[in-house]
Each structure stands twice: as C-alpha cells, then as structure tokens.
Design a protein around this motif. Structure first.
Motif, PDB file in Angstrom:
ATOM      1  N   LEU A 427      36.589  40.372  35.881  1.00 59.60           N
ATOM      2  CA  LEU A 427      37.013  40.678  37.249  1.00 59.60           C
ATOM      3  C   LEU A 427      38.269  39.906  37.622  1.00 59.60           C
ATOM      4  O   LEU A 427      39.240  40.474  38.153  1.00 59.60           O
ATOM      5  N   ILE A 428      38.282  38.600  37.336  1.00 62.58           N
ATOM      6  CA  ILE A 428      39.432  37.760  37.672  1.00 62.58           C
ATOM      7  C   ILE A 428      40.663  38.192  36.891  1.00 62.58           C
ATOM      8  O   ILE A 428      41.776  38.283  37.430  1.00 62.58           O
ATOM      9  N   GLU A 429      40.478  38.493  35.607  1.00 59.00           N
ATOM     10  CA  GLU A 429      41.614  38.898  34.769  1.00 59.00           C
ATOM     11  C   GLU A 429      42.227  40.206  35.266  1.00 59.00           C
ATOM     12  O   GLU A 429      43.452  40.353  35.313  1.00 59.00           O
ATOM     13  N   SER A 430      41.385  41.159  35.640  1.00 64.00           N
ATOM     14  CA  SER A 430      41.894  42.461  36.081  1.00 64.00           C
ATOM     15  C   SER A 430      42.593  42.383  37.432  1.00 64.00           C
ATOM     16  O   SER A 430      43.538  43.116  37.699  1.00 64.00           O
ATOM     17  N   LYS A 431      42.138  41.463  38.292  1.00 59.82           N
ATOM     18  CA  LYS A 431      42.694  41.364  39.641  1.00 59.82           C
ATOM     19  C   LYS A 431      43.842  40.363  39.740  1.00 59.82           C
ATOM     20  O   LYS A 431      44.825  40.596  40.454  1.00 59.82           O
ATOM     21  N   LEU A 432      43.730  39.230  39.025  1.00 60.23           N
ATOM     22  CA  LEU A 432      44.663  38.123  39.235  1.00 60.23           C
ATOM     23  C   LEU A 432      45.424  37.694  37.985  1.00 60.23           C
ATOM     24  O   LEU A 432      46.414  36.970  38.090  1.00 60.23           O
ATOM     25  N   GLY A 433      44.942  38.073  36.804  1.00 68.01           N
ATOM     26  CA  GLY A 433      45.641  37.698  35.575  1.00 68.01           C
ATOM     27  C   GLY A 433      44.980  36.536  34.849  1.00 68.01           C
ATOM     28  O   GLY A 433      44.082  35.865  35.366  1.00 68.01           O
TER      29      GLY A 433
END
Length: 474
Positions: A427-433
C-alpha cells in the motif's frame, strides 16, 4: 523481574556430547528443509501466474492449447493471478501465526518428536498436492488452493516451537547465545537452498520444484521421527543448566516430569509480552525484505530478475553473521537486551544508508549485508535464544514446562506483524514510493526498541549493580 543470565564459562563447549551435536544438526536441517520449501513458492510465482492465466498461451497463437486454457484458467490476466498469489501469502502467514499459538501449547504436552515429524511430513504432503499433483492432474481451483495453504500454515507452525524447545532442552544458558545464534542461521540457509533447488529444476516446470523440496522435507521428517532425541533425559543425562532455576535434587529422589504451563500463564511470564511485541515489529521488517527485496532490486534499479535474486542473498548472509556474533557478545555480557538495543539502533542507520544506495551491485551488496547483520541478527536472537531463555526462566522454578508455548507466543505474535506488514508495504509503495517504505521500516525498528526499553533499563541496572558489588569485594 526479567530472566537472569549467568555469564558463560570459557570452556562451555566441553560439556557437550555427540548427542548434543546430533540434536543440533537434526533440528537445524529440519528447519532448513522447511524454509527451502517455503522459499520455493516465492521463487516460482512467475511460472505459477503464467500457468493460471491464458495470456502466455494466447501469445503463442496455438488454438488448441488456447481452448484448453479457456476451460481451465483461473484468472483473466496476470494482474489478477498476482493479486491472488499475494492473498495466498497473507492466508499462509495468518494461519501460521494462529497455528504457532496452538502448536506451542501442544508441544509442551506431547512428545516433541511426534509433533515435529507430523508437521514436517504433513506440510510436505500438502505442498506436493498444491504444487505438483494439481498440475499433473491439470486441476486448478481457487478454493482448493486457499484451503491447502491454510492447512500448510497450520502444519508448518508445528515445527519452529518444537525445534527451539528441543534445542532449549539440550543447551543450557551457558553459551546459549552463541549456539542459538549459529543455529538460527537455519532459516537463511533454507532460503538459499530453496532458491538453488527451484532454479535448478524450474526449466522442467514449477511442479518439479515443489516435488523436489516436498520429497526432501518428507524424508527429513522421517529421519527426525526415528533419530531425534528431544531431551538429555532420554539418554539418562542430567547436566547443569538443564532445568534453570530448579533446586538440585539428590540422586535418590525421582525426577518428576514438569507440568505444562497454560497459555495465559505463559503470556504473563516476565519478558514474554514485550519481546513478543518487539518481535512483531522486527519480523515485519525482516519478512518484508524476504518477500519484497528481489522485486525492489529489479524494479528500482532495473536489474535482471536473476541478478536481483543472487544479490538478495547478501541480506541472509548478514543475518547469519549477525545472529552468531551478537549471540556470542550477549553470552560474554550475560545480558541480551542491551545487545539488541545497540544493534537495532544501528539498524535504523543501516536502513537510512541502504535507502540511498547507488545503482552499483557491489555497494548494494555491502549495504545489504550490513542491514541484514543489524536486523536479521536481533530477529534470530529473539526467535531462538531469548525465547529459550524466557521458556526456562527462574520464575518457573523448574516445575513447569513452557518452552514450546513461549516460543509459539513470541513467533506467533511476530508472524501477525509480518502478515499485516506485507499489505502495508504494498500500500505504501503504491501510494508514496519506496523511500516511504524505508521510513516505515525505520519506524517499526524504533518501535521494537520501545517495547523492550524497560527490559533494557532493568538489565543495565543489574549490570551496574554487579559491577559495584565486584568493586566492593575488591
């Protein structure tokens, strides 16, 4: 009050016999084979995804095979298949966590050899059915896969509490940090072995990767059933440190079998809850590297998948070295928590450094090994040596058996954190990198320090009192 450790004597290795060596090797390779099978699923995900979707066949333009896949394929495209593979990971980790809470209690009430063999052989059969038999029969069913992977998580959960309990029975506190630090490399060795076995036979089909690892695991379970001695008592040995905190009895008095402790009692033992919560944070970070590192290396730096797989091994190498060295240092100090605190503080710095790694494989490998040293080392120590300390602490006074139960609680809580972490990372990778993913890892590492902070303070105070006492004696 936390468990008190005695400093090891210089010649602690002299107390061990060939029985100790056999117990060490059998439990070590039991978990090596289990982790090799677990790693196989991660290594063949691309092949499984292709097999479950019609896309690979449609691009070939073979009409007959395309019609066959239209009847049997599970998903419309690879994205749906990849999502389901992620669901299977989550299902496995949650069922594994629940199973750890139960299997630890069972392990303290039944013969550890029976429980361990059942877990190894049962899991091997499930993996054979999941990856090999369904492919041979060309039978693909989502509900079957989910059910098998839930069962696999429950069966695999029987292994770790049992092998730690067996090791705790054979190896006392003297030198336990070093011995367990070396022994806990079994998971990393299993990862490396699983990657090697899968890559060796993958050209014949992913079903043969499952076949090889499941057969080896089943054979290991059979060897354990017939060859493992779970305690020195089975050969009539009663050596110092076998039951820490117990009163020495005269030879004329019969030794009673310790009564198994209850689950809630084990949870309330000194140190169990804080170490369990700390391990939940730490295992989240450790397992995120386990599941996501090759993907990150390939996606972020553009390296080929084979290069990323080989490079990711350096994280495991660092964990092996870190667990051994930090365990030895904790033996020399007679304390575990301060060693963990220093390593985790340095781990936060290592994570910052690795997040800014340049696109150079040599530098990346060095930073990976350093990160593995400071993260994998404490993770191995909590799941093995510290769990054994907690399950044989003075609060039990040798009258109750809690080693497998405590190990199940610590690792089960850690697995819940790891399961939740896999969703959060994606989730964090897809939204924030990816940079924010590393910040998340740093926060979780700091959280593990916070949970054991009272234990750190207590052990440092104890060290200071011991030093003052020795000064007064002089």
């Amino acid at each position: 009050v936390t468990p008190v450790m005695s400093s090891p004597c210089c010649g602690f290795l002299a107390q061990y016999t060939h029985h100790h060596l056999v117990a060490f090797l059998l439990t070590f390779f039991s978990y090596v084979l289990l982790h090799a099978s677990r790693k196989t699923f991660s290594n063949v995900k691309v092949s499984i995804s292709a097999q479950w979707t019609p896309s690979a066949v449609i691009t070939c333009g073979v009409e007959l095979l395309m019609n066959t896949w239209e009847e049997n394929n599970l998903f419309a495209d690879s994205d749906e298949a990849t999502l389901f593979l992620g669901v299977l990971d989550t299902i496995f980790l949650f069922s594994y966590a629940v199973g750890l809470y139960m299997s630890g209690v069972i392990g303290d009430r039944m013969n550890l050899r029976y429980v361990l063999s059942f877990g190894l052989c049962g899991s091997a059969i499930v993996e054979f059915v999941f990856g090999t038999l369904t492919e041979w029969l060309q039978f693909y069913n989502i509900y079957l896969y989910c059910g098998l992977w839930v069962l696999n998580g429950l069966l695999q959960s029987a292994v770790w509490p049992c092998v730690v309990a067996v090791m705790g029975n054979w190896f006392g506190k003297s030198g336990r940090g070093f011995v367990f630090g070396l022994w806990s490399a079994c998971a990393s060795v299993g990862n490396i072995l699983g990657a090697f076995l899968a890559s060796s036979v993958l050209k014949y089909g992913y079903e043969y990767a499952f076949l090889v690892t499941s057969v080896l695991q089943f054979a290991g379970g059979v060897v354990v059933f017939f060859g493992l001695l779970t305690s020195p008592k089975e050969v009539g040995e009663y050596w110092e440190g076998e039951e820490e905190g117990s009163e020495e009895q005269g030879d004329e008095e019969p030794r009673e079998t310790p009564k198994a402790i209850g689950f809630c009692q084990a949870f309330c033992l000194p140190g169990v809850l804080p170490y369990s919560l700390a391990y939940a944070c730490l295992k989240l970070v450790n397992y995120s590297f386990f599941f996501w590192l090759p993907f990150y290396l390939s996606r972020n730096f553009g390296w080929k998948e084979a290069q990323a797989d080989r490079l990711s091994v350096w994280y495991d190498v660092g964990g092996i070295i870190g667990g051994t060295i930090q365990g030895l240092i904790s033996d020399c100090m007679g304390k575990r928590a301060p060693v963990l605190a220093v390593s985790l503080l340095l781990a936060m710095g290592a994570l910052v450094g690795y997040s800014h790694s340049p696109p150079d494989q040599v530098v990346n490998a060095a930073l990976l090994a350093t990160t593995g040293f400071f993260i994998g080392g404490p993770s191995n120590m909590i799941s093995s040596a510290i769990s054994a300390d907690l399950g044989r602490q003075e609060a039990l006074r040798g009258s109750q058996e809690a080693l497998a139960t405590v190990t199940g609680i610590v690792d089960g809580t850690g697995s819940i954190g790891a399961a939740a972490g896999q969703y959060l990372v994606s989730l964090i990778e897809s939204k924030l990198g990816w940079m924010c993913v590393f910040y998340f890892f740093i926060v979780m590492t700091g959280g593990s320090i916070v949970f054991i902070l009272p234990l750190i303070v207590t052990e440092i105070r104890a060290m200071w009192r011991d030093r003052q006492a020795r000064t007064h004696q002089l």
